[in-house]
Design an enzyme around this catalytic site. Structure first.
Site, short mmCIF file in Angstrom:
data_model
loop_
_atom_site.label_atom_id
_atom_site.label_comp_id
_atom_site.label_asym_id
_atom_site.label_seq_id
_atom_site.Cartn_x
_atom_site.Cartn_y
_atom_site.Cartn_z
N ASP A 34 -32.73 39.54 14.40
CA ASP A 34 -32.97 38.11 14.21
C ASP A 34 -31.73 37.37 14.70
O ASP A 34 -30.63 37.94 14.73
CB ASP A 34 -33.24 37.79 12.74
CG ASP A 34 -34.03 36.51 12.55
OD1 ASP A 34 -33.61 35.46 13.09
OD2 ASP A 34 -35.07 36.54 11.86
N ASP A 48 -31.41 37.74 20.17
CA ASP A 48 -32.45 36.86 20.68
C ASP A 48 -33.54 37.75 21.26
O ASP A 48 -33.34 38.39 22.30
CB ASP A 48 -31.88 35.94 21.76
CG ASP A 48 -32.93 35.03 22.39
OD1 ASP A 48 -34.11 35.10 21.99
OD2 ASP A 48 -32.57 34.25 23.29
N TYR A 140 -48.59 27.29 21.31
CA TYR A 140 -48.44 28.34 20.30
C TYR A 140 -49.65 29.29 20.34
O TYR A 140 -49.50 30.51 20.38
CB TYR A 140 -48.31 27.70 18.93
CG TYR A 140 -48.15 28.68 17.78
CD1 TYR A 140 -46.91 29.25 17.50
CD2 TYR A 140 -49.23 29.02 16.99
CE1 TYR A 140 -46.76 30.14 16.44
CE2 TYR A 140 -49.10 29.91 15.93
CZ TYR A 140 -47.86 30.46 15.66
OH TYR A 140 -47.72 31.34 14.61
N LYS A 144 -49.74 33.30 21.34
CA LYS A 144 -50.24 34.28 20.37
C LYS A 144 -51.49 34.99 20.90
O LYS A 144 -51.70 36.17 20.61
CB LYS A 144 -50.53 33.60 19.05
CG LYS A 144 -49.29 33.16 18.28
CD LYS A 144 -48.41 34.34 17.90
CE LYS A 144 -47.40 33.98 16.84
NZ LYS A 144 -46.51 35.12 16.48
N THR A 175 -44.47 30.01 4.23
CA THR A 175 -43.12 30.36 4.67
C THR A 175 -42.41 29.09 5.13
O THR A 175 -43.05 28.04 5.33
CB THR A 175 -43.14 31.36 5.83
OG1 THR A 175 -43.54 30.67 7.03
CG2 THR A 175 -44.09 32.51 5.57
#
Length: 231
Positions: A34, A48, A140, A144, A175
């Site tokens: 991360d 990254d 997005y 995905k 989250t």
């Protein structure tokens, strides 16, 4: 018994951090990749995931220090609500580099060793938006959706060597990725979900652990722990 090593990207928070905790509780040695420190992981590396050289070097280091990676879980990502007319090319490329590229970079680094050993499990986090679409989420959802195509193609390619590749398509999950004013947190939306609530990251982590440990009969599958958002 040798240690079982699991790699988790996006391990500093949200779904990735929940995956680290779930697998660690099952006896796995966890390595987190991360940009931020993955405090719950046994071994944290600042990486990254969109940078193939960084990912490759980090995974080589992890395997030298911890042993072969038996499971790789790709949960790194980011999210934004932007109407398609307002998405610039930099935003398109960043979505693809992090979501699709991040999974590709991990797979290219871990799959050869798994193939040689004749076993391994790869789990990639996609989204229910890749299946059902969403308003102002084209970049997005497109990134995905590409992950789903990658999962199914790699499943076919790697199955003869004993390597399983599966995906998770969670719905809106509780989250930090969803801001406090996110439309997905509005009571008017949450009440439309059959479960009547958002998915918990721990529930997505349970589904990931199932794919890694128990679902030896599954490859190329996309599980949807999404509170019934897409049925």
């Amino acid at each position: 018994m040798r240690e079982r090593v699991a790699l988790v990207t996006g391990a500093a928070s949200g779904i990735g951090a929940a995956m680290v905790r779930e697998l660690a509780g099952r006896g796995w040695t966890t390595a987190g990749l991360d940009l931020a420190p993955a405090e719950d992981a046994h071994h944290s590396v600042g990486v990254d995931v969109a940078d193939p050289a960084q990912v490759s070097a980090s995974i080589r280091r992890i395997e030298r220090e911890l042993g072969p990676i038996e499971a790789a879980l790709c949960a790194a990502g980011h999210y934004a609500l932007v109407p398609v007319s307002d998405i610039d090319w930099g935003e398109w490329r960043r979505m693809l580099r992090v979501h699709l590229g991040g999974v590709v970079n991990v797979c290219k680094a871990v799959a050869p060793g798994m193939v040689v050993r004749g076993e391994g499990s790869i789990v990639a986090v996609t989204s229910d938006l890749a299946i059902g679409g969403g308003h102002a989420e084209a970049h997005y959802a497109a990134a995905k959706g590409a992950v789903i195509g990658l999962v199914r193609s790699l499943a076919v390619e790697l199955a003869p060597a004993g390597v399983r590749v599966n995906g998770l398509a969670p719905g809106p999950t509780d989250t930090p990725l969803l801001s406090a004013n996110s439309p997905w947190r509005r009571p008017s939306y949450v009440q439309t979900l059959p479960a009547g609530r958002l998915t918990a990251p721990e529930e997505v982590a349970l589904a990931a652990a199932f794919l890694v440990e128990d679902a030896t009969f599954c490859t190329g599958e996309i599980l949807s722990p999404n509170a019934g958002a897409v049925i």
